[in-house]
Design a protein around this motif. Structure first.
Motif, PDB file in Angstrom:
ATOM      1  N   CYS A 107      -4.852   5.879  -0.265  1.00 17.58           N
ATOM      2  CA  CYS A 107      -3.811   4.928  -0.643  1.00 17.58           C
ATOM      3  C   CYS A 107      -3.375   5.272  -2.070  1.00 17.58           C
ATOM      4  O   CYS A 107      -4.199   5.542  -2.929  1.00 17.58           O
ATOM      5  N   MET A 140      -9.783   3.379  -0.215  1.00 22.83           N
ATOM      6  CA  MET A 140      -8.873   3.226   0.913  1.00 22.83           C
ATOM      7  C   MET A 140      -8.434   4.631   1.310  1.00 22.83           C
ATOM      8  O   MET A 140      -7.301   5.043   1.117  1.00 22.83           O
ATOM      9  N   HIS A 179      -8.970  -0.545  -3.739  1.00 21.64           N
ATOM     10  CA  HIS A 179      -7.911   0.466  -3.593  1.00 21.64           C
ATOM     11  C   HIS A 179      -8.473   1.888  -3.571  1.00 21.64           C
ATOM     12  O   HIS A 179      -8.074   2.721  -2.766  1.00 21.64           O
ATOM     13  N   HIS A 205       0.869  -1.169   0.000  1.00 17.82           N
ATOM     14  CA  HIS A 205       0.000   0.000   0.000  1.00 17.82           C
ATOM     15  C   HIS A 205       0.911   1.226   0.000  1.00 17.82           C
ATOM     16  O   HIS A 205       2.134   1.090   0.090  1.00 17.82           O
ATOM     17  N   GLU A 208      -1.139   3.417  -4.038  1.00 15.78           N
ATOM     18  CA  GLU A 208      -0.583   2.339  -4.843  1.00 15.78           C
ATOM     19  C   GLU A 208      -1.660   1.278  -4.998  1.00 15.78           C
ATOM     20  O   GLU A 208      -2.272   0.866  -4.010  1.00 15.78           O
ATOM     21  N   PHE A 209      -1.860   0.861  -6.235  1.00 20.33           N
ATOM     22  CA  PHE A 209      -2.949  -0.092  -6.482  1.00 20.33           C
ATOM     23  C   PHE A 209      -2.755  -1.342  -5.641  1.00 20.33           C
ATOM     24  O   PHE A 209      -1.720  -1.988  -5.704  1.00 20.33           O
ATOM     25  N   CYS A 210      -3.761  -1.665  -4.829  1.00 23.64           N
ATOM     26  CA  CYS A 210      -3.609  -2.760  -3.877  1.00 23.64           C
ATOM     27  C   CYS A 210      -4.781  -3.722  -3.961  1.00 23.64           C
ATOM     28  O   CYS A 210      -5.028  -4.485  -3.049  1.00 23.64           O
TER      29      CYS A 210
END
Ligand code: CUA
Length: 321
Positions: A190, A201, A198, A155, A192-194
């Motif tokens: 967030c 988030m 995502h 993340h 960063e693609f998680c």
């Protein structure tokens, strides 16, 4: 007016890097302005010259073939030299910003440990039993060291008005310094693609005066209140029987799971589902009725609760102040 969490101003809504609210963010902002100015000048120069030359030297009737040349030492030095100088200037400016914004943590211990989960944030406060989710309380005016880590995938923590972003990597500890100027709610997300959720988030940093913060911290370490009314009591029993407690922790009860957010003081949060919606009875009902419909992909399984059970559970959660 006294500042309570409910009436804290929302600062830097829209998550802009231009709304710096910490010395760290201010420092990054001046670097950003430098980059934007340099990039704009280069863009203007390139586009301007292209347009000028296209018009000025376009082919006209009866024009002879232009004189053919090869190589122009002066022009070449200029065209390599200017970008080179820009790269060198920004390299050292960036280095300087990095070391000013995020100096080595040395022997300092983190004030808060933030863990990224699919898809929520956990905050724990070393030296205390305080543990919260998604709405992260921090004191203003103090240089805070945040330890950032992840429980599952990568993340990326970013609250633009408070400073830089930092990856949260499973098995690693990263650190970020932040000194928040004034009380308020600072939003982030967030970066960063998680996975599937995502985009939902979101981060809410709740910055409070040191005394309000201490009060919150102390309150957060306390056990959950015992439900007073019948419906909430029923909900509490249901919560324990339906094994919600194997994923969620509620201090002072048999619920001690660590997979999902700590719910000991859930009722005192303003938002739920990582900033997706306000923490209202209606929304909790919706969520408990079909979590996968509200937030597809989350690790909350779909229990088949009837409307009466949902109402009882909601009453129980709502009073967990
Ligand atoms: Cu967590 Cu994207």
């Amino acid at each position: 007016m006294k500042l309570t969490v409910a009436n804290l101003p929302i600062i830097a809504q829209g998550q802009s890097i231009f709304n710096g609210a910490s010395p760290q963010a201010e420092k990054i902002k001046s670097l950003d302005y430098g980059f934007i100015a340099a990039a704009s000048l280069v863009l203007l120069l390139v586009v301007g010259l292209t347009v000028f030359i296209t018009i000025r030297y376009r082919f006209k009737k009866d024009d002879a073939e232009p004189k053919q040349t090869a190589g122009n030492r002066k022009l070449e030095i200029l065209m390599v030299g200017i970008p080179l100088i820009l790269v060198i200037v920004f390299f050292f400016w960036s280095l300087n910003t990095m070391s000013a914004v995020n100096p080595d943590r040395g022997r300092n211990k983190p004030d808060v440990i933030i863990t990224g989960h699919q898809w929520w944030w956990q905050a724990s406060y070393p030296g205390t039993t305080a543990n919260t989710a998604n709405e992260i309380h921090l004191p203003v005016g103090k240089k805070i060291l945040m330890q950032l880590e992840a429980a599952d995938v990568i993340h990326d923590w970013w609250v633009p008005s408070l400073g830089g972003k930092m990856d949260m990597i499973p098995g690693m500890h990263n650190y970020l310094w932040v000194t928040i100027d004034k009380p308020g709610i600072y939003e982030g997300a967030c970066s960063e693609f998680c996975g599937q959720q995502h985009a939902w988030m979101r981060i809410r940093v709740i910055a409070q005066t040191p005394s309000d913060y201490e009060k919150w911290l102390k309150g957060n370490t306390s056990n959950a209140v015992t439900p007073a009314d019948t419906l909430a009591k029923l909900g509490g029993a249901l919560f324990m029987n339906a094994s919600c407690g194997s994923c969620h922790n509620i201090k002072g009860t048999s619920a001690n799971g660590m997979q999902g957010p700590d719910l000991t003081h859930f009722g005192s949060r303003q938002t739920m589902l990582t900033g997706m919606m306000d923490n209202t009875t209606e929304n909790i009902n919706k969520w408990l009725t079909d979590p996968q419909k509200v937030k597809p992909g989350v690790h909350m399984p779909r229990f088949i609760f009837g409307p009466d059970s949902v109402r009882a559970l909601t009453a129980y959660l709502k009073q967990l102040k």
